[in-house]
Design a protein around this motif. Structure first.
Motif, PDB file in Angstrom:
ATOM      1  N   LEU A   1       0.335  -0.973   0.285  1.00  0.00           N
ATOM      2  CA  LEU A   1       0.246   0.194   0.055  1.00  0.00           C
ATOM      3  C   LEU A   1       1.228   1.210   0.187  1.00  0.00           C
ATOM      4  O   LEU A   1       0.379   2.529  -0.912  1.00  0.00           O
ATOM      5  N   ALA A   2       2.056   1.433   0.788  1.00  0.00           N
ATOM      6  CA  ALA A   2       2.735   2.234   0.595  1.00  0.00           C
ATOM      7  C   ALA A   2       3.513   2.717  -0.380  1.00  0.00           C
ATOM      8  O   ALA A   2       3.415   3.853  -0.339  1.00  0.00           O
TER       9      ALA A   2
ATOM     10  N   VAL B   1       3.116   6.072  -3.235  1.00  0.00           N
ATOM     11  CA  VAL B   1       3.965   5.720  -3.639  1.00  0.00           C
ATOM     12  C   VAL B   1       3.893   6.816  -5.630  1.00  0.00           C
ATOM     13  O   VAL B   1       4.240   7.097  -5.786  1.00  0.00           O
ATOM     14  N   ALA B   2       3.933   5.525  -5.809  1.00  0.00           N
ATOM     15  CA  ALA B   2       3.766   5.273  -7.301  1.00  0.00           C
ATOM     16  C   ALA B   2       2.712   6.571  -7.612  1.00  0.00           C
ATOM     17  O   ALA B   2       2.859   7.208  -8.287  1.00  0.00           O
ATOM     18  N   GLU B   3       1.282   6.355  -7.361  1.00  0.00           N
ATOM     19  CA  GLU B   3       0.313   6.941  -7.743  1.00  0.00           C
ATOM     20  C   GLU B   3       0.851   8.493  -7.498  1.00  0.00           C
ATOM     21  O   GLU B   3      -0.132   9.501  -8.541  1.00  0.00           O
ATOM     22  N   LEU B   4       0.984   8.762  -6.240  1.00  0.00           N
ATOM     23  CA  LEU B   4       2.275  10.482  -6.334  1.00  0.00           C
ATOM     24  C   LEU B   4       2.809  10.831  -7.169  1.00  0.00           C
ATOM     25  O   LEU B   4       2.859  11.875  -7.840  1.00  0.00           O
ATOM     26  N   THR B   5       4.192  10.178  -7.784  1.00  0.00           N
ATOM     27  CA  THR B   5       4.850  10.380  -8.517  1.00  0.00           C
ATOM     28  C   THR B   5       4.501  10.515  -9.725  1.00  0.00           C
ATOM     29  O   THR B   5       4.732  11.108 -10.703  1.00  0.00           O
TER      30      THR B   5
ATOM     31  N   ALA C   1       7.817  -1.622  -9.620  1.00  0.00           N
ATOM     32  CA  ALA C   1       7.114  -2.625 -11.017  1.00  0.00           C
ATOM     33  C   ALA C   1       5.068  -1.680 -10.644  1.00  0.00           C
ATOM     34  O   ALA C   1       4.895  -2.207 -12.364  1.00  0.00           O
ATOM     35  N   GLU C   2       4.696  -1.018  -9.656  1.00  0.00           N
ATOM     36  CA  GLU C   2       3.624  -0.088 -10.416  1.00  0.00           C
ATOM     37  C   GLU C   2       3.164   0.944 -11.617  1.00  0.00           C
ATOM     38  O   GLU C   2       2.595   0.233 -11.812  1.00  0.00           O
ATOM     39  N   LEU C   3       4.974   1.458 -11.764  1.00  0.00           N
ATOM     40  CA  LEU C   3       5.273   2.839 -12.507  1.00  0.00           C
ATOM     41  C   LEU C   3       4.799   1.468 -14.074  1.00  0.00           C
ATOM     42  O   LEU C   3       5.747   2.118 -14.813  1.00  0.00           O
ATOM     43  N   GLY C   4       5.711   0.208 -13.706  1.00  0.00           N
ATOM     44  CA  GLY C   4       6.051  -0.090 -15.138  1.00  0.00           C
ATOM     45  C   GLY C   4       8.153   0.030 -15.347  1.00  0.00           C
ATOM     46  O   GLY C   4       7.854   0.275 -16.995  1.00  0.00           O
TER      47      GLY C   4
ATOM     48  N   VAL D   1      12.995   7.313  -7.093  1.00  0.00           N
ATOM     49  CA  VAL D   1      12.103   6.946  -6.660  1.00  0.00           C
ATOM     50  C   VAL D   1      11.754   7.946  -5.257  1.00  0.00           C
ATOM     51  O   VAL D   1      10.965   7.972  -4.687  1.00  0.00           O
ATOM     52  N   LEU D   2      12.828   8.084  -4.981  1.00  0.00           N
ATOM     53  CA  LEU D   2      12.969   9.398  -3.543  1.00  0.00           C
ATOM     54  C   LEU D   2      12.401  11.149  -3.697  1.00  0.00           C
ATOM     55  O   LEU D   2      11.326  10.944  -2.963  1.00  0.00           O
ATOM     56  N   GLU D   3      12.399  10.899  -5.654  1.00  0.00           N
ATOM     57  CA  GLU D   3      12.395  12.116  -6.214  1.00  0.00           C
ATOM     58  C   GLU D   3      10.389  12.065  -6.688  1.00  0.00           C
ATOM     59  O   GLU D   3       9.359  12.616  -6.049  1.00  0.00           O
ATOM     60  N   GLY D   4       9.785  10.903  -6.754  1.00  0.00           N
ATOM     61  CA  GLY D   4       9.246  10.515  -7.431  1.00  0.00           C
ATOM     62  C   GLY D   4       7.503  11.582  -6.571  1.00  0.00           C
ATOM     63  O   GLY D   4       6.139  11.323  -6.951  1.00  0.00           O
ATOM     64  N   GLY D   5       7.363  11.002  -4.964  1.00  0.00           N
ATOM     65  CA  GLY D   5       8.181   9.541  -4.558  1.00  0.00           C
ATOM     66  C   GLY D   5       7.737  10.147  -3.114  1.00  0.00           C
ATOM     67  O   GLY D   5       7.346   9.913  -2.435  1.00  0.00           O
TER      68      GLY D   5
END
Length: 411
Positions: free
Chosen positions: A49-50, A54-58, A365-368, A379-383
């Protein structure tokens, strides 16, 4: 190279590596997962879920997929202002190396000033009419302090930081540049000024690395001297750790060798004099991330980005608490003040490093995306950092989940 960890110099060198950061952090994660920690339990079911958060916000922040590095240069873009472009214009028609030296001077000093500002402080930028707080405010304030010549000893060369300029810096001067007042207090002002003075002292005695004037930008020449056109990210970090170790508060030391952002924890195993120590080198790694772009802008390819670790600070660590991955166990964890050296805080930071390494592939993986397309710096910035801030805003009006007493040199 075999390092003798039974000598202070050998132990310090062994702890100045991201291999040690990861290995010691992993020890504490394994221990917490086994239910042997009095500080934290780990809810592995919350990791997915975390990662989705992160992926959704990125996706929302970077819909075109162009995710930049997590670096100080993002804060120089606060409010939609291209301050890197402003610096370029002020520098004028200089060559790529001279431009990189100025960018490194700015980034290094600015990162060292980037510890928690506190909830009350804000910086008003006259040119844009905007106000900025926290990391963005510190970035914008340090940018204008730099371009005003505050860190230079040569009035004819204001766009630099040098040993003499930094060594002479007072807290009052820094406070004026950062608009500090009784009604606009900045946490750790004295500590920040003292840190920059210690930096000036170190720069002055390392002319081979930093040049005759003792400029941080001398790192560019040192690291590109082989003419290969590439530099390894870990080599940037190790040089910073070796050269700048004397600037850190001396309470973390083996014999008389300052270790910097490296803290004792009773459960950590290690060889020789490294036993019981957990290194993080957060500001030095944040600085390494922030130097990637000056090197690349100058045409130097930086390799091995993922040798650097995630940053164990209150946004990334806060994400893991607020997303339910880490469950603090002390009854008063949210209300009591904590010191940076408390075992609870050391463990929280170690678990953050280790879990960010597990979170990163889930986000990709969420972002392909592959690790090459989305290194940890992205990842940190996206992230993760932005998600930590978002959850903190939702839950506590932006405040971190833990109350950590700061002197302006760690958090």
């Amino acid at each position: 190279m075999i390092t003798d960890t039974h000598t202070p110099a050998g132990a310090a060198r062994a702890l100045r590596s991201t291999t040690a950061v990861r290995e010691r952090s992993q020890q504490l994660l394994v221990r917490a997962r086994a239910g042997e920690s009095d500080s934290f339990s780990v809810n592995d079911g919350a990791l997915a879920l975390a990662a989705s958060t992160v992926a959704e916000l990125t996706r929302a922040r970077f819909p075109d997929g162009g995710i930049p590095y997590h670096s100080r240069w993002r804060h120089f873009e606060a409010g939609g202002v291209d301050r890197a472009g402003q610096l370029d214009a002020l520098l004028g028609p200089v060559d790529a190396a001279a431009r990189a030296r100025a960018q490194i001077d700015l980034a290094l000093v600015s990162v060292l000033l980037d510890a928690g500002a506190g909830p009350q402080w804000r910086y008003h930028e006259a040119a844009s009419g905007q106000g900025f707080a926290r990391s963005e405010g510190l970035g914008v304030a340090s940018f204008h302090a730099f371009t005003s010549g505050l860190f230079s000893s040569d009035p004819a060369q204001p766009l630099q930081a040098d040993a003499a300029g930094l060594a002479a810096l007072t807290a009052a001067q820094l406070g004026d540049a950062f608009q500090v007042s009784e009604g606009n207090p900045l946490v750790g002002l004295e500590g920040r000024a003292a840190l920059l003075r210690r930096l000036g002292a170190v720069l002055s005695v390392q002319p081979v690395v930093f040049g005759a004037a003792g400029r941080p930008g001398g790192l560019f020449d040192t690291l590109t001297a082989n003419g290969a056109g590439t530099v390894a990210a870990h080599d940037i970090l190790v040089l910073l750790l070796d050269m700048l170790s004397p600037i850190w508060p001396a309470q973390n030391a083996i014999a008389d060798l300052a270790l910097g952002d490296c803290w004792p924890h009773p459960a950590v195993q290690g060889e020789g004099l490294t036993a019981g120590w957990v290194p993080f080198h957060k500001l030095s790694q944040w600085l390494s991330y922030s130097l990637l772009e000056p090197f690349e802008w100058a045409g130097v390819r930086v390799t091995g980005l993922d040798a650097l670790t995630g940053l164990p600070e209150y946004r990334n660590g806060g994400l893991l608490i607020d997303a339910g991955v880490l469950r603090p166990l002390p009854a008063n964890w949210a209300t009591r003040p904590w010191q940076a050296g408390d075992a609870f805080i050391v463990e929280w930071r170690a678990l953050t490093v280790a879990l960010l390494d597990e979170l990163a592939p889930l986000v990709r993986a969420e972002l392909g995306l592959s690790a090459e397309q989305m290194p940890l710096a992205c990842v940190l910035e996206g992230g993760t950092w932005a998600a930590g801030r978002l959850l903190a805003q939702r839950l506590r009006d932006g405040l971190p989940p833990l109350n950590i007493v700061s002197d302006g040199t760690v958090f």
